[in-house]
Motif scaffolding. Structure first.
Motif, PDB file in Angstrom:
ATOM      1  N   ILE A 180     -19.804 -62.600  12.469  1.00 22.95           N
ATOM      2  CA  ILE A 180     -19.306 -61.728  11.534  1.00 22.95           C
ATOM      3  C   ILE A 180     -20.294 -61.017  10.907  1.00 22.95           C
ATOM      4  CG2 ILE A 180     -17.839 -61.513   9.442  1.00 22.95           C
ATOM      5  CD1 ILE A 180     -16.065 -61.822  11.773  1.00 22.95           C
ATOM      6  N   HIS A 181     -21.333 -61.610  10.478  1.00 20.69           N
ATOM      7  CA  HIS A 181     -22.653 -61.115   9.749  1.00 20.69           C
ATOM      8  C   HIS A 181     -23.108 -60.142  10.625  1.00 20.69           C
ATOM      9  CE1 HIS A 181     -25.987 -60.572   7.385  1.00 20.69           C
ATOM     10  NE2 HIS A 181     -26.749 -61.208   8.296  1.00 20.69           N
ATOM     11  N   ASN A 182     -23.271 -60.476  11.824  1.00 24.25           N
ATOM     12  CA  ASN A 182     -23.989 -59.680  12.841  1.00 24.25           C
ATOM     13  C   ASN A 182     -23.025 -58.428  13.249  1.00 24.25           C
ATOM     14  OD1 ASN A 182     -26.881 -60.661  13.868  1.00 24.25           O
ATOM     15  ND2 ASN A 182     -25.714 -62.391  13.361  1.00 24.25           N
ATOM     16  N   PHE A 183     -21.842 -58.697  13.183  1.00 30.13           N
ATOM     17  CA  PHE A 183     -20.838 -57.366  13.626  1.00 30.13           C
ATOM     18  C   PHE A 183     -21.244 -56.437  12.309  1.00 30.13           C
ATOM     19  CE2 PHE A 183     -16.961 -57.104  11.038  1.00 30.13           C
ATOM     20  CZ  PHE A 183     -16.783 -55.795  11.185  1.00 30.13           C
ATOM     21  N   THR A 184     -21.112 -57.053  11.145  1.00 36.83           N
ATOM     22  CA  THR A 184     -21.482 -55.873  10.001  1.00 36.83           C
ATOM     23  C   THR A 184     -22.597 -55.245  10.226  1.00 36.83           C
ATOM     24  OG1 THR A 184     -22.436 -57.512   8.626  1.00 36.83           O
ATOM     25  CG2 THR A 184     -19.691 -57.183   8.608  1.00 36.83           C
ATOM     26  N   LEU A 185     -24.004 -55.967  10.541  1.00 38.88           N
ATOM     27  CA  LEU A 185     -25.062 -55.397  10.541  1.00 38.88           C
ATOM     28  C   LEU A 185     -25.105 -54.285  11.713  1.00 38.88           C
ATOM     29  CD1 LEU A 185     -27.465 -58.672  10.627  1.00 38.88           C
ATOM     30  CD2 LEU A 185     -26.845 -57.059   8.712  1.00 38.88           C
ATOM     31  N   ILE A 186     -24.393 -54.367  12.730  1.00 40.54           N
ATOM     32  CA  ILE A 186     -24.597 -53.546  13.873  1.00 40.54           C
ATOM     33  C   ILE A 186     -23.723 -52.318  13.485  1.00 40.54           C
ATOM     34  CG2 ILE A 186     -23.417 -52.995  16.308  1.00 40.54           C
ATOM     35  CD1 ILE A 186     -24.054 -55.897  16.971  1.00 40.54           C
ATOM     36  N   MET A 231     -23.783 -46.579  10.639  1.00 43.18           N
ATOM     37  CA  MET A 231     -23.492 -45.619   9.348  1.00 43.18           C
ATOM     38  C   MET A 231     -24.748 -45.250   8.768  1.00 43.18           C
ATOM     39  SD  MET A 231     -20.234 -47.895   8.068  1.00 43.18           S
ATOM     40  CE  MET A 231     -19.245 -49.125   8.970  1.00 43.18           C
ATOM     41  N   ASP A 232     -25.595 -46.082   8.474  1.00 46.62           N
ATOM     42  CA  ASP A 232     -26.790 -45.801   7.832  1.00 46.62           C
ATOM     43  C   ASP A 232     -27.788 -45.172   8.590  1.00 46.62           C
ATOM     44  OD1 ASP A 232     -25.672 -47.224   5.757  1.00 46.62           O
ATOM     45  OD2 ASP A 232     -26.625 -49.094   5.982  1.00 46.62           O
ATOM     46  N   ASN A 233     -27.597 -44.827   9.936  1.00 42.30           N
ATOM     47  CA  ASN A 233     -28.636 -44.204  10.790  1.00 42.30           C
ATOM     48  C   ASN A 233     -29.947 -45.074  10.901  1.00 42.30           C
ATOM     49  OD1 ASN A 233     -28.793 -42.001  12.275  1.00 42.30           O
ATOM     50  ND2 ASN A 233     -28.092 -40.903  11.084  1.00 42.30           N
ATOM     51  N   ALA A 234     -29.928 -46.439  10.483  1.00 38.90           N
ATOM     52  CA  ALA A 234     -30.811 -47.307  10.605  1.00 38.90           C
ATOM     53  C   ALA A 234     -31.536 -47.464  12.042  1.00 38.90           C
ATOM     54  CB  ALA A 234     -30.558 -48.644  10.139  1.00 38.90           C
ATOM     55  N   VAL A 235     -32.800 -47.550  12.048  1.00 39.38           N
ATOM     56  CA  VAL A 235     -33.357 -47.392  13.147  1.00 39.38           C
ATOM     57  C   VAL A 235     -33.958 -49.019  13.692  1.00 39.38           C
ATOM     58  CG1 VAL A 235     -35.396 -46.548  14.618  1.00 39.38           C
ATOM     59  CG2 VAL A 235     -34.104 -45.095  13.302  1.00 39.38           C
ATOM     60  N   LEU A 236     -34.482 -49.560  12.533  1.00 40.91           N
ATOM     61  CA  LEU A 236     -34.800 -50.863  12.959  1.00 40.91           C
ATOM     62  C   LEU A 236     -34.128 -52.005  12.112  1.00 40.91           C
ATOM     63  CD1 LEU A 236     -39.051 -50.622  12.473  1.00 40.91           C
ATOM     64  CD2 LEU A 236     -37.637 -50.854  14.564  1.00 40.91           C
ATOM     65  N   ARG A 237     -34.001 -53.189  12.488  1.00 38.62           N
ATOM     66  CA  ARG A 237     -33.465 -54.279  11.998  1.00 38.62           C
ATOM     67  C   ARG A 237     -34.147 -55.626  12.536  1.00 38.62           C
ATOM     68  NH1 ARG A 237     -29.766 -55.684   8.094  1.00 38.62           N
ATOM     69  NH2 ARG A 237     -28.445 -53.766   8.722  1.00 38.62           N
ATOM     70  N   ARG A 238     -34.637 -56.332  11.748  1.00 38.70           N
ATOM     71  CA  ARG A 238     -35.295 -57.656  12.151  1.00 38.70           C
ATOM     72  C   ARG A 238     -36.399 -57.401  12.849  1.00 38.70           C
ATOM     73  NH1 ARG A 238     -29.849 -61.266  13.139  1.00 38.70           N
ATOM     74  NH2 ARG A 238     -29.250 -61.680  10.859  1.00 38.70           N
ATOM     75  N   GLY A 239     -37.024 -56.285  12.946  1.00 34.62           N
ATOM     76  CA  GLY A 239     -38.278 -55.997  13.561  1.00 34.62           C
ATOM     77  C   GLY A 239     -37.891 -55.503  14.972  1.00 34.62           C
ATOM     78  N   LYS A 240     -36.743 -55.323  15.317  1.00 37.56           N
ATOM     79  CA  LYS A 240     -36.212 -55.046  16.670  1.00 37.56           C
ATOM     80  C   LYS A 240     -35.530 -53.527  16.335  1.00 37.56           C
ATOM     81  CE  LYS A 240     -34.669 -58.094  19.729  1.00 37.56           C
ATOM     82  NZ  LYS A 240     -33.733 -58.953  20.277  1.00 37.56           N
ATOM     83  N   LYS A 241     -35.391 -52.850  17.757  1.00 36.28           N
ATOM     84  CA  LYS A 241     -34.479 -51.450  17.443  1.00 36.28           C
ATOM     85  C   LYS A 241     -33.211 -51.939  17.111  1.00 36.28           C
ATOM     86  CE  LYS A 241     -37.074 -48.759  20.952  1.00 36.28           C
ATOM     87  NZ  LYS A 241     -37.369 -48.629  22.198  1.00 36.28           N
ATOM     88  N   TRP A 299     -28.085 -48.925  22.768  1.00 33.06           N
ATOM     89  CA  TRP A 299     -27.017 -48.808  23.367  1.00 33.06           C
ATOM     90  C   TRP A 299     -26.039 -47.717  23.350  1.00 33.06           C
ATOM     91  CZ3 TRP A 299     -29.023 -53.854  22.621  1.00 33.06           C
ATOM     92  CH2 TRP A 299     -29.317 -54.299  23.807  1.00 33.06           C
ATOM     93  N   GLY A 300     -26.492 -46.992  22.249  1.00 30.76           N
ATOM     94  CA  GLY A 300     -25.620 -45.564  21.738  1.00 30.76           C
ATOM     95  C   GLY A 300     -24.876 -46.122  20.644  1.00 30.76           C
ATOM     96  N   VAL A 301     -23.998 -45.074  19.972  1.00 24.76           N
ATOM     97  CA  VAL A 301     -23.071 -45.355  19.140  1.00 24.76           C
ATOM     98  C   VAL A 301     -21.735 -46.060  19.747  1.00 24.76           C
ATOM     99  CG1 VAL A 301     -21.389 -44.249  17.537  1.00 24.76           C
ATOM    100  CG2 VAL A 301     -23.977 -43.697  17.636  1.00 24.76           C
ATOM    101  N   ARG A 306     -40.881 -50.151   4.109  1.00 22.88           N
ATOM    102  CA  ARG A 306     -40.784 -50.284   2.703  1.00 22.88           C
ATOM    103  C   ARG A 306     -40.485 -49.393   2.027  1.00 22.88           C
ATOM    104  NH1 ARG A 306     -46.026 -52.964  -0.473  1.00 22.88           N
ATOM    105  NH2 ARG A 306     -45.158 -52.720  -2.805  1.00 22.88           N
ATOM    106  N   GLY A 307     -39.574 -49.552   0.815  1.00 24.79           N
ATOM    107  CA  GLY A 307     -39.032 -48.433  -0.088  1.00 24.79           C
ATOM    108  C   GLY A 307     -37.990 -47.570   0.462  1.00 24.79           C
ATOM    109  N   GLY A 308     -37.513 -48.051   1.606  1.00 23.69           N
ATOM    110  CA  GLY A 308     -36.474 -47.205   2.200  1.00 23.69           C
ATOM    111  C   GLY A 308     -35.343 -46.638   1.452  1.00 23.69           C
TER     112      GLY A 308
END
Lengths: 322, 322
Positions: free
Chosen positions: B75-81, B86-96, B102-104, B231-233
């Motif tokens: 559940i936690h990972n589903f919300t992160l994805i 939504m946040d247009n985030a590029v990195l997460r846990r040091g990975k893409k 895989w696209g939106v 940092r500071g994002g």
């Protein structure tokens, strides 16, 4: 209005009435307005009606199961909202798609909310906890299948060639299983025997697949004003429907297939070519075969007026004009 | 490695080991690869560890509950994805981020699949069906809250002014409730009394809120190489964190706030201004108060080495360096 329409209308209004109570417009209102947008636009509520009819066919009172029927409708609507983002669809049920009004982020969240609300509502259905839990399990398995089906559907866009078997697997997962789960849950919560539960699931799954094939047929045969979206949209988008798979196997080549756009006249001409090749008729026949197989599954359910209604519903699903 | 790190590591490896079995890379492989992408990147597995520790604290064997812990992590990972889309985030846990690869559409579906898999896995946990069903109900309510919290967070972007109360409501829903549900489900499936279940939920909810505030602090205080994202994002994105709410109430104005981008030096200067205003310290203190309130809830749980671990975990959640 036919008797079938009346029977469906009666169950649809039970379901629609309960939605207002079970999915109230609480804070944050925008989220729930987005979630309710398509739900309130109606539709025939075929899946929830199938759940209620399956319960009635095994002798249960459908009224306490209306929330379970609502939960099925919410799952269906969640998939529509997310699919419309993926397909870049602008219209749905004659209204703007959710992401067109609330943006992609809003539509993702509205879908996610219907998803969790569906489980929340199903968990609260009165009855033996073991049967309610089994229904939650069935619902979650079904959602996994729907995601797999949608993934396959998206993969088809990248493929040059899709076989009939691949297409059948895709529509089973994307559409069949939710009809199957509707009947399964109605029967399970209606205290059916496990044999009846299994048979009703098969009935739902097979008729649901027939319904999906018919949906592809309708995309070509129904005017946009009735369909609520552009006619022949599947053709210009290059969707590998059963009709196109048959046509391609017969060597038919359509100029406009996958071209992104075409004039109304070009679309009419393409449809005429598919008619002539017999591909529309081929899809209609396959839909009918699936429905016939589904109906035969009901031999383990005792004859009754409701069983007759279920059998009629199966035919209705592939004969409806829209 | 501290004793706490060791204890967490032991539970995290139980959870990670089970993920391979419970979420296998079946067909369509692409879908499950996308779903596993962040899950396999690890993280500390704090939520599943809280579930297991809550069960142990009331005397239960945690091993049969590992699948329930996995379901929380999914559940936690589903919300992160979905949030990363939504946040247009590029990195997460040091990975893409998933949507970057895989696209939106792929990321929407990968998230939806983890969502249903979580419910599927939870439904299969052995135990009294009434307690498992209650856990499914808690999980679904929690997912609804998370959606509401994320919606509020998105609304904050459009608002000029966000109050501390509004911020607290948002982090309670977005982060607090999932920690609360983790402890609740661990206690419920661990056969706790209802009083203990309720107290453990409060413990999780309050420490989870502290954790979220600390997360906002870390965004300013940890180098990008450790944080796994820039940092500071939060500052350049204009996020209304508790730190900024405090700073604004003190009349602090930051040039770069919400400007979309800034040089590393500008970010350092802005952070120094927030330090000097005492806003970072203010947020740290509020996090500590929440954790202290959470810890006091555990008075209804008998003293034991595991209870001590839970109390340590609470402190750990707001003292961790990353």
């Amino acid at each position: 209005m036919s008797k079938m329409d009346e029977e469906l209308e009666r169950r649809a209004s039970l379901v629609s009435g309960a939605i207002g109570e079970l999915l109230p417009l609480v804070r944050p209102e925008g989220l729930y307005q987005a979630g309710r947008h398509l739900v309130d636009a109606g539709g025939k509520r075929l899946r929830p009606s199938m759940l209620l009819l399956a319960a009635e066919a095994v002798g249960a009172n459908p009224v306490p199961l209306v929330p379970a029927a609502v939960s099925i409708e919410l799952i269906h609507n969640f998939t529509l909202i997310h699919d419309d983002i993926m397909d870049n669809a602008v219209l749905r049920r004659g209204k703007k798609a959710v992401h067109v009004i609330w943006g992609v982020s809003g539509a993702i969240l509205a879908g996610d909310t219907l998803y969790s609300k569906a489980f929340q509502i199903l968990a609260a259905v009165p009855g033996d906890p073991a049967r309610v839990l089994a229904s939650m399990d069935k619902m979650s398995q079904t959602c996994t299948s729907i995601c797999e089906g949608q993934w396959l559907d998206l993969e088809f866009e990248q493929k040059d060639r899709v076989t009939e078997a691949e297409y059948m697997e895709m529509i089973e997962k994307k559409t069949g299983v939710l009809y199957g789960a509707s009947a399964w849950i109605g029967a399970m919560l209606g205290q059916a025997t496990l044999e009846q539960v299994r048979a009703l699931e098969e009935f739902g799954r097979l008729t649901g697949m027939g319904f999906q094939i018919q949906d592809d047929v309708l995309d070509l045969c129904v005017p946009a004003t009735v369909l609520g979206k552009k006619r022949g949209g599947d053709l210009v988008e290059g969707k590998k429907t059963l009709i196109m798979i048959d046509a391609i196997s017969k060597g038919v080549e359509l100029e406009i297939f996958g071209k992104g756009q075409a004039s109304p006249q070009e679309i009419e001409e393409a449809i005429a070519v598919l008619e002539k090749a017999g591909s529309i008729e081929y899809a209609r026949r396959r839909a009918m075969e699936l429905v016939d197989r589904g109906k035969r599954e009901l031999s383990v359910v005792p004859d009754s007026p409701v069983k007759s209604l279920l059998l009629e519903l199966a035919d209705y699903m592939i004969s409806r004009g829209y």
